[in-house]
Each structure stands twice: as C-alpha cells, then as structure tokens.
Design a protein around this motif. Structure first.
Motif, PDB file in Angstrom:
ATOM      1  N   HIS A 136       0.872  -1.180   0.000  1.00 20.81           N
ATOM      2  CA  HIS A 136       0.000   0.000   0.000  1.00 20.81           C
ATOM      3  C   HIS A 136       0.904   1.224   0.000  1.00 20.81           C
ATOM      4  O   HIS A 136       1.430   1.617   1.030  1.00 20.81           O
ATOM      5  CB  HIS A 136      -0.919   0.005   1.214  1.00 20.81           C
ATOM      6  CG  HIS A 136      -2.031   1.014   1.105  1.00 20.81           C
ATOM      7  ND1 HIS A 136      -3.307   0.764   1.550  1.00 20.81           N
ATOM      8  CD2 HIS A 136      -2.066   2.273   0.582  1.00 20.81           C
ATOM      9  CE1 HIS A 136      -4.075   1.817   1.314  1.00 20.81           C
ATOM     10  NE2 HIS A 136      -3.330   2.748   0.731  1.00 20.81           N
ATOM     11  N   ILE A 154      -0.616  -5.934  -6.523  1.00 24.53           N
ATOM     12  CA  ILE A 154      -1.768  -5.073  -6.291  1.00 24.53           C
ATOM     13  C   ILE A 154      -1.384  -4.089  -5.209  1.00 24.53           C
ATOM     14  O   ILE A 154      -0.650  -4.440  -4.276  1.00 24.53           O
ATOM     15  CB  ILE A 154      -3.031  -5.869  -5.913  1.00 24.53           C
ATOM     16  CG1 ILE A 154      -4.257  -4.957  -5.994  1.00 24.53           C
ATOM     17  CG2 ILE A 154      -2.902  -6.516  -4.534  1.00 24.53           C
ATOM     18  CD1 ILE A 154      -5.560  -5.719  -6.079  1.00 24.53           C
ATOM     19  N   HIS A 158      -4.536   2.112  -5.192  1.00 23.29           N
ATOM     20  CA  HIS A 158      -5.555   2.053  -6.255  1.00 23.29           C
ATOM     21  C   HIS A 158      -6.812   1.309  -5.820  1.00 23.29           C
ATOM     22  O   HIS A 158      -7.843   1.386  -6.508  1.00 23.29           O
ATOM     23  CB  HIS A 158      -4.964   1.380  -7.495  1.00 23.29           C
ATOM     24  CG  HIS A 158      -3.653   1.957  -7.923  1.00 23.29           C
ATOM     25  ND1 HIS A 158      -3.520   3.252  -8.360  1.00 23.29           N
ATOM     26  CD2 HIS A 158      -2.407   1.410  -7.943  1.00 23.29           C
ATOM     27  CE1 HIS A 158      -2.246   3.495  -8.653  1.00 23.29           C
ATOM     28  NE2 HIS A 158      -1.551   2.389  -8.402  1.00 23.29           N
ATOM     29  N   TYR A 159      -6.760   0.587  -4.699  1.00 23.80           N
ATOM     30  CA  TYR A 159      -7.902  -0.234  -4.278  1.00 23.80           C
ATOM     31  C   TYR A 159      -8.229  -0.024  -2.799  1.00 23.80           C
ATOM     32  O   TYR A 159      -8.726  -0.917  -2.135  1.00 23.80           O
ATOM     33  CB  TYR A 159      -7.618  -1.713  -4.559  1.00 23.80           C
ATOM     34  CG  TYR A 159      -7.453  -2.012  -6.029  1.00 23.80           C
ATOM     35  CD1 TYR A 159      -8.565  -2.258  -6.832  1.00 23.80           C
ATOM     36  CD2 TYR A 159      -6.187  -2.024  -6.623  1.00 23.80           C
ATOM     37  CE1 TYR A 159      -8.424  -2.521  -8.186  1.00 23.80           C
ATOM     38  CE2 TYR A 159      -6.039  -2.283  -7.976  1.00 23.80           C
ATOM     39  CZ  TYR A 159      -7.154  -2.525  -8.755  1.00 23.80           C
ATOM     40  OH  TYR A 159      -7.010  -2.777 -10.101  1.00 23.80           O
ATOM     41  N   ASP A 160      -7.954   1.182  -2.306  1.00 20.55           N
ATOM     42  CA  ASP A 160      -8.252   1.512  -0.914  1.00 20.55           C
ATOM     43  C   ASP A 160      -9.767   1.566  -0.714  1.00 20.55           C
ATOM     44  O   ASP A 160     -10.467   2.289  -1.440  1.00 20.55           O
ATOM     45  CB  ASP A 160      -7.637   2.863  -0.557  1.00 20.55           C
ATOM     46  CG  ASP A 160      -7.508   3.086   0.941  1.00 20.55           C
ATOM     47  OD1 ASP A 160      -8.024   2.253   1.707  1.00 20.55           O
ATOM     48  OD2 ASP A 160      -6.887   4.082   1.339  1.00 20.55           O
ATOM     49  N   THR A 162     -11.735  -1.023  -1.164  1.00 18.95           N
ATOM     50  CA  THR A 162     -12.361  -2.144  -1.889  1.00 18.95           C
ATOM     51  C   THR A 162     -11.616  -3.432  -1.560  1.00 18.95           C
ATOM     52  O   THR A 162     -12.034  -4.187  -0.677  1.00 18.95           O
ATOM     53  CB  THR A 162     -12.365  -1.873  -3.409  1.00 18.95           C
ATOM     54  OG1 THR A 162     -11.018  -1.583  -3.848  1.00 18.95           O
ATOM     55  CG2 THR A 162     -13.272  -0.698  -3.746  1.00 18.95           C
ATOM     56  N   ILE A 163     -10.501  -3.683  -2.239  1.00 20.14           N
ATOM     57  CA  ILE A 163      -9.683  -4.858  -1.919  1.00 20.14           C
ATOM     58  C   ILE A 163      -9.006  -4.667  -0.550  1.00 20.14           C
ATOM     59  O   ILE A 163      -8.877  -5.611   0.233  1.00 20.14           O
ATOM     60  CB  ILE A 163      -8.628  -5.102  -3.010  1.00 20.14           C
ATOM     61  CG1 ILE A 163      -9.304  -5.437  -4.351  1.00 20.14           C
ATOM     62  CG2 ILE A 163      -7.680  -6.222  -2.606  1.00 20.14           C
ATOM     63  CD1 ILE A 163     -10.085  -6.717  -4.362  1.00 20.14           C
ATOM     64  N   ASN A 182      -9.581 -12.179   0.012  1.00 19.68           N
ATOM     65  CA  ASN A 182      -9.580 -11.196  -1.073  1.00 19.68           C
ATOM     66  C   ASN A 182      -8.405 -11.359  -2.035  1.00 19.68           C
ATOM     67  O   ASN A 182      -8.336 -10.653  -3.046  1.00 19.68           O
ATOM     68  CB  ASN A 182      -9.546  -9.773  -0.503  1.00 19.68           C
ATOM     69  CG  ASN A 182     -10.931  -9.186  -0.333  1.00 19.68           C
ATOM     70  OD1 ASN A 182     -11.925  -9.798  -0.721  1.00 19.68           O
ATOM     71  ND2 ASN A 182     -11.003  -8.004   0.252  1.00 19.68           N
ATOM     72  N   ALA A 186      -8.037 -10.029  -5.743  1.00 19.57           N
ATOM     73  CA  ALA A 186      -6.986  -9.045  -6.015  1.00 19.57           C
ATOM     74  C   ALA A 186      -6.193  -9.429  -7.254  1.00 19.57           C
ATOM     75  O   ALA A 186      -5.920  -8.586  -8.128  1.00 19.57           O
ATOM     76  CB  ALA A 186      -6.059  -8.936  -4.805  1.00 19.57           C
ATOM     77  N   LYS A 189      -8.196  -8.717 -10.344  1.00 16.26           N
ATOM     78  CA  LYS A 189      -8.280  -7.297 -10.682  1.00 16.26           C
ATOM     79  C   LYS A 189      -7.132  -6.842 -11.571  1.00 16.26           C
ATOM     80  O   LYS A 189      -7.280  -5.942 -12.398  1.00 16.26           O
ATOM     81  CB  LYS A 189      -8.285  -6.464  -9.394  1.00 16.26           C
ATOM     82  CG  LYS A 189      -9.563  -6.515  -8.591  1.00 16.26           C
ATOM     83  CD  LYS A 189     -10.649  -5.657  -9.213  1.00 16.26           C
ATOM     84  CE  LYS A 189     -11.875  -5.575  -8.303  1.00 16.26           C
ATOM     85  NZ  LYS A 189     -12.972  -4.808  -8.938  1.00 16.26           N
TER      86      LYS A 189
END
Length: 353
Positions: A136, A154, A158-160, A162-163, A182, A186, A189
């Motif tokens: 992250h 991942i 970009h996926y804070d 959600t994933i 997840n 991930a 995605k």
C-alpha cells in the motif's frame, strides 16, 4: 479283577488327559494364528513437502507465493497474519525503521496487515520468488518498477476501501489490511495468475539428521540502532524447539490469535545499505552475497548467503545449500557498516547462569 479295574481307570485317565492336551494345543495354535494375522500399522509418510516450511502434506501446493509488505511501526503492532507466514524478511526501510516482507504459501490467514508501502528491494525479492506482491504505497523508485510490471502486484493506492480495508481502531498509515479471502479477487483485478510456476524451495533436514552443530546460543539480539523499538530479540525454547521473537520489550504475537509466533530458523544476512533521499529511504544490495549467521535448535554457526536465480539462499562453506529445520523462518538484513559481528549479539543462557 482289581488289577483289570485299575488298568481301565488308568487308561481312561490317560485318554482324558490326552484329549485335554489336544484341546489346549488347538487353542494355542488358534491364538498363534490370530496373533500372526494382526496387521502391523506403519506411520504414513505424506508424499509432498511445503517449499518454504519443509513440512509434509497430502496434496501438492499449486498456489504461487504471496508476499506482503507489513508495517512494523509500534502503532501497527501486533500485526495480523505473521504466525501464518512461511518466511518473514525484516529490513530497514527508512532511517532506522524496519519493515517486514511476509511470504505466505502453505497457509493464508484471515487477515494480513497493516500493509505498508513498497521499496525497490522488496520488489526484487518478490520477483526472484515469482510471488504475487501486495503493498500500500511506494517509494518513487518502487513506483516506477511496479508501473513497468517488474512483478505481478496489487497496491492499496488504487484499491483503498475495496480490496484493502481500513481498521477503525488504528490510524493511517497503520491501518490498511487485506483479507486472505480477497487475494484471489486481487489477482483477478490485475489479471495476475496465482498458479505456482517457478518451483522454488529450500533444503530441509530429515527427521533422523542431527541439527545441533556450531556454538551453543539460545538468545539472539539483532541490533539496528540504539532504539530498541526496532531491534529484534529471539529466545530459544528447548521444549517446543522453536524461537520466540520480541521487540520494544514486547513478545511478537499475532493479532489474530494473540499467540506468540514460533520460529524454527533465524538467519541474519549482512548486506550493503545506503541512503538515497532526504526522507532517509534505503537501498539494499540483495545480489552480491556476503556473511550470514544461522541459528537452529539453540546453536549458531557462521555461513554465507547468495542470490541464486533471484532467491536469497544460505550457503555452507562447501558451497551446498544450508539445510533448514522444518517450520517457520525469520531472516534479518543488517548493514555491512557496522557489520554483522557488531549488529548481532548471541549468548548461551547456561553459561550466564
């Protein structure tokens, strides 16, 4: 007449005795036959070995390794999922703050984190293992590498929400997590495969082999700075035959279980470090090889480490791969300046007492 009667009595007695002996013999024979037909059960040897823990399992692993950057700031402790990690790499990220790279394959925990940002050498390690990489955030150098697709990954940037999910009981940047359930989503995605293709594995001792060689040492202190919050201490327990870890005066536990982590192997690799920006971010040479310490079952011996086809591997003096004790492994990277001999202290508690 009396003699003939006595003879008959004796004869009958003899016949009865013979009959009795015959029955006993038959019973003994039946017992012997019964004992001979009882099957001898042997302990089944499971056919497969987990690549990064050396434990035997019934079914071959088909999922590629997953590596996540784990936050090691005091506000991020205790972390979730560490006890499920096959291998944890600990190293400096910026200044004297360390971070973990946790490798998961043999088991995936319910939750992993807090997840933290990527560094270039984190990505290089994940790439060498052909792992699916989770982070992250990123340093400028790491961002460029991730955008070039150096490794399947991942990123929570970009996926804070959600994933990646934020914990309400901690504050950013110490509260980003990814659920184990997840990981498959991930990978989907970012169009990444989770199939285990690069068959990487360590070498392990067999059960009957002797592990105890070297200098007796059941207490280890890996020193990164004068700040004990980021130094690692390991204590060997003779009953469980595992090491516990502590930092900042607290035993390292998994938040999910509230149980201390248990390690079978502790390694320390000496590597070239240098600072690359005003934020104190580091670069680490994970390719050139160097000195290493190996701790197993309360003993220490000096070995070397090498980068073999992207995989950081401990090497014996004769060039063969170091054998690990089946179980979890923790690997610390320490700078060549001041060096491994200064950064690592180890003692034998029996000698102290």
């Amino acid at each position: 007449m009396f003699k003939r009667g006595l003879f008959c009595v004796l004869a009958c007695t003899t016949i009865l005795a013979a009959c009795g002996n015959k029955e006993d013999t038959t019973k003994d024979k039946n017992v012997e036959e019964l004992e001979e037909t009882v099957p001898v059960t042997q302990e089944e040897t499971l056919p497969y070995v987990t690549p990064f823990t050396g434990e035997r399992i019934a079914n071959e692993l088909t999922m590629r390794p997953v590596i996540a950057t784990i936050n090691n700031h005091p506000q991020a402790r205790p972390q979730s999922g560490l006890s499920s990690a096959d291998v944890v790499y600990e190293m400096l990220a910026e200044g004297y703050v360390t971070r973990f790279l946790a490798l998961f394959q043999s088991e995936i925990p319910d939750n992993i984190g807090p997840i933290r940002s990527a560094r270039s050498y984190f990505i290089e390690i994940a790439d060498g293992l052909d792992a699916f990489y989770i982070a992250h955030g990123y340093s400028p150098e790491a961002k460029q590498m991730l955008e070039r697709g150096v490794v399947d990954n991942i990123n929570g940037m970009h996926y804070d929400g959600t994933i990646f999910k934020r914990s309400r009981d901690r504050v950013a940047p110490h509260n980003s997590y990814i659920a184990g359930s997840n990981i498959e989503a991930a990978a989907g995605k970012v169009n990444a495969s989770l199939l285990y293709q690069k068959k990487v594995s360590y070498t392990y001792y067999e059960e009957e082999e002797n592990v105890t060689s070297g200098t007796k040492a059941d207490w280890i202190h890996v020193k990164y700075s004068s700040n004990e919050n980021f130094n690692s201490k390991y204590t060997y327990d003779t009953e469980s035959k595992t090491y516990s870890r502590s930092s900042g005066g607290n035993i390292t536990v998994d938040y999910l279980t509230n149980e201390p982590i248990e390690l079978s192997n502790v390694l320390v690799f000496e590597m070239e470090h240098w600072i690359i920006d005003n934020e104190g971010r580091r670069e680490i040479d994970i390719f050139s090889g160097g000195r290493a310490y190996l701790f197993q079952e309360g003993y220490m011996r000096e070995v070397r480490w090498d980068n073999k086809d992207g995989v950081l591997t401990a090497i014996e003096a004769d060039g063969s791969e170091v054998k690990l004790v089946p179980g979890k492994t923790w690997i610390n990277f320490v700078p060549t300046n001041p060096g491994i001999a200064t950064s690592v202290i180890y003692t034998n508690s029996e000698q102290q007492s």
